[in-house]
Write a protein that holds these residues in place. Structure first.
Motif, PDB file in Angstrom:
ATOM      1  N   PHE A 149       0.849  -1.187   0.000  1.00 44.37           N
ATOM      2  CA  PHE A 149       0.000   0.000   0.000  1.00 44.37           C
ATOM      3  C   PHE A 149       0.887   1.241   0.000  1.00 44.37           C
ATOM      4  N   LEU A 150       0.562   2.203  -0.854  1.00 43.96           N
ATOM      5  CA  LEU A 150       1.308   3.456  -0.949  1.00 43.96           C
ATOM      6  C   LEU A 150       0.532   4.557  -0.239  1.00 43.96           C
ATOM      7  N   PHE A 151       1.187   5.237   0.702  1.00 36.65           N
ATOM      8  CA  PHE A 151       0.559   6.333   1.440  1.00 36.65           C
ATOM      9  C   PHE A 151       1.354   7.621   1.244  1.00 36.65           C
ATOM     10  N   VAL A 152       0.722   8.748   1.558  1.00 36.10           N
ATOM     11  CA  VAL A 152       1.400  10.037   1.413  1.00 36.10           C
ATOM     12  C   VAL A 152       2.572  10.158   2.380  1.00 36.10           C
ATOM     13  N   GLY A 153       2.552   9.404   3.478  1.00 41.98           N
ATOM     14  CA  GLY A 153       3.626   9.508   4.456  1.00 41.98           C
ATOM     15  C   GLY A 153       4.430   8.243   4.637  1.00 41.98           C
ATOM     16  N   GLY A 154       4.267   7.259   3.752  1.00 46.13           N
ATOM     17  CA  GLY A 154       5.013   6.014   3.900  1.00 46.13           C
ATOM     18  C   GLY A 154       4.386   4.898   3.091  1.00 46.13           C
ATOM     19  N   PHE A 155       4.615   3.662   3.515  1.00 42.19           N
ATOM     20  CA  PHE A 155       4.032   2.521   2.817  1.00 42.19           C
ATOM     21  C   PHE A 155       3.856   1.370   3.801  1.00 42.19           C
ATOM     22  N   ALA A 156       3.013   0.424   3.436  1.00 43.27           N
ATOM     23  CA  ALA A 156       2.783  -0.773   4.251  1.00 43.27           C
ATOM     24  C   ALA A 156       2.801  -1.974   3.318  1.00 43.27           C
ATOM     25  N   SER A 157       3.588  -2.983   3.655  1.00 44.41           N
ATOM     26  CA  SER A 157       3.734  -4.145   2.780  1.00 44.41           C
ATOM     27  C   SER A 157       3.263  -5.412   3.480  1.00 44.41           C
ATOM     28  N   ASP A 158       2.754  -6.330   2.690  1.00 50.40           N
ATOM     29  CA  ASP A 158       2.406  -7.672   3.158  1.00 50.40           C
ATOM     30  C   ASP A 158       2.898  -8.634   2.085  1.00 50.40           C
ATOM     31  N   LEU A 159       4.008  -9.302   2.366  1.00 53.16           N
ATOM     32  CA  LEU A 159       4.639 -10.173   1.383  1.00 53.16           C
ATOM     33  C   LEU A 159       4.323 -11.632   1.675  1.00 53.16           C
ATOM     34  N   ASN A 160       4.531 -12.469   0.683  1.00 55.78           N
ATOM     35  CA  ASN A 160       4.384 -13.900   0.898  1.00 55.78           C
ATOM     36  C   ASN A 160       5.276 -14.339   2.057  1.00 55.78           C
ATOM     37  N   GLU A 161       4.818 -15.304   2.824  1.00 59.10           N
ATOM     38  CA  GLU A 161       5.487 -15.672   4.077  1.00 59.10           C
ATOM     39  C   GLU A 161       6.961 -16.015   3.868  1.00 59.10           C
ATOM     40  N   GLU A 162       7.261 -16.761   2.833  1.00 58.29           N
ATOM     41  CA  GLU A 162       8.651 -17.151   2.584  1.00 58.29           C
ATOM     42  C   GLU A 162       9.524 -15.927   2.331  1.00 58.29           C
ATOM     43  N   THR A 163       8.994 -14.972   1.582  1.00 59.26           N
ATOM     44  CA  THR A 163       9.738 -13.739   1.305  1.00 59.26           C
ATOM     45  C   THR A 163       9.894 -12.908   2.567  1.00 59.26           C
ATOM     46  N   GLN A 164       8.810 -12.768   3.307  1.00 62.94           N
ATOM     47  CA  GLN A 164       8.804 -11.944   4.516  1.00 62.94           C
ATOM     48  C   GLN A 164       9.810 -12.448   5.545  1.00 62.94           C
ATOM     49  N   ASN A 165       9.975 -13.766   5.627  1.00 63.72           N
ATOM     50  CA  ASN A 165      10.837 -14.354   6.656  1.00 63.72           C
ATOM     51  C   ASN A 165      12.298 -14.462   6.227  1.00 63.72           C
ATOM     52  N   ASP A 166      12.596 -14.067   5.001  1.00 61.65           N
ATOM     53  CA  ASP A 166      13.968 -14.143   4.496  1.00 61.65           C
ATOM     54  C   ASP A 166      14.578 -12.745   4.494  1.00 61.65           C
ATOM     55  N   ALA A 167      15.396 -12.456   5.495  1.00 61.01           N
ATOM     56  CA  ALA A 167      15.982 -11.117   5.631  1.00 61.01           C
ATOM     57  C   ALA A 167      16.915 -10.776   4.480  1.00 61.01           C
TER      58      ALA A 167
END
Length: 296
Positions: A149-167
């Motif tokens: 999600f794109l916001f005027v003051g930042g962003f919020a992401s929700d990635l696939n679990e495998e991607t999210q857990n891989d730093a």
């Protein structure tokens, strides 16, 4: 006109052999529909006037906007619901998801048709994001359930679990790098067939500097490098210099127009204040003329 000169455009198709790339005044593409090819090869979507292009995951449906003409170009088979919003409210940024899913930001807010996961995240974000509907600028559809999600003051992401857990995943690393104080700009895109590929433009609020980060398949990366090299040629540099001058003149004209409007508003306010003062004096004089004052 896009925010950066030279402008870079990236759009992913259904696989590594389907994409569009643009940089400066040049473009290259593979595996796209004849309908889309005709529009980007003609006068409808020059790179210098196009801020974003969105494909659906099949690479057959598309929509883009010519910023200078305020004109949309799209495939004939995109959602009629989306077309209805375009006709009614226009649009500043539009992205296409799978099937008939879409997101459109327009001058009255936003509309979307979304998968359940995306809708659930909106429900969770609304209570914690001030003025959510006006703050939401866009939505990037990615691989499977990944989205941003794109916001005027930042962003919020929700990635696939495998991607999210891989730093060490390239997308996770980039989002972590720009997590504090950065926004993701329209013209950014996620890849529909792999989280490993993306093209993102980051900018701080109230700033003009854009930082670009990307991870592309080898064929796309090689083609983009070639486009960037061609943009360094003398003839392309002359063209881009002229384009910057035109853009500077446009900005100066807009600034002068804004100042003129402010002066006119100030003059109007002064006239209204003067009229109110004169009106007040007239009322006092009229009242004074009719009041009988006894003499002693």
């Amino acid at each position: 006109m896009p925010a950066t000169i030279p402008n870079t455009l990236v759009a992913f198709g259904a696989n590594e052999d389907s994409f569009f790339l643009g940089h400066g005044r040049r473009r290259t593409f593979r595996g796209v529909t004849d309908e889309f090819a005709a529009q980007v090869q003609g006068d409808d979507l020059p790179i210098t006037q196009t801020e974003w292009i969105s494909f659906d995951p099949t690479g057959t449906k598309y929509i883009a906007k010519n910023d200078d003409r305020k004109q949309f170009c799209h495939s004939t088979d995109i959602s009629q619901d989306l077309i209805g919003h375009l006709k009614t409210n226009g649009g500043s940024f539009i992205t296409l998801g799978s099937g008939d899913n879409y997101f459109i930001k327009h001058n009255k807010g936003w509309n979307a048709r979304l998968p359940p996961k995306h809708s659930e995240n909106i429900a969770q974000l609304k209570p914690v994001v001030n003025n959510f509907d006006s703050a939401l600028r866009g939505l990037l559809f990615g691989h499977e359930q990944s989205h941003i999600f794109l916001f005027v003051g930042g962003f919020a992401s929700d990635l696939n679990e495998e991607t999210q857990n891989d730093a060490e995943h390239p997308l996770t690393k980039v989002l972590t790098e720009f997590d504090e104080g950065w926004c993701i700009e329209p013209g950014s895109t996620l890849c529909p067939y792999s989280d490993r590929y993306f093209f993102l433009k980051f900018k701080k609020p109230n700033d003009t500097v854009i930082q670009m980060r990307w991870s592309l398949p080898n064929s796309m990366s090689e083609d983009l490098a070639e486009l960037k090299q061609l943009a360094e040629s003398p003839e392309d540099q002359i063209f881009l210099t002229q384009l910057r001058m035109v853009d500077m003149q446009r900005q100066q004209t807009q600034a002068a127009l804004a100042m003129q409007q402010l002066r006119m508003q100030s003059q109007l306010n002064d006239m209204m204040c003067a009229s109110m003062v004169q009106g007040g004096n007239s009322m006092k004089l009229a009242t004074g003329g009719w009041v009988e004052v006894p003499r002693y």
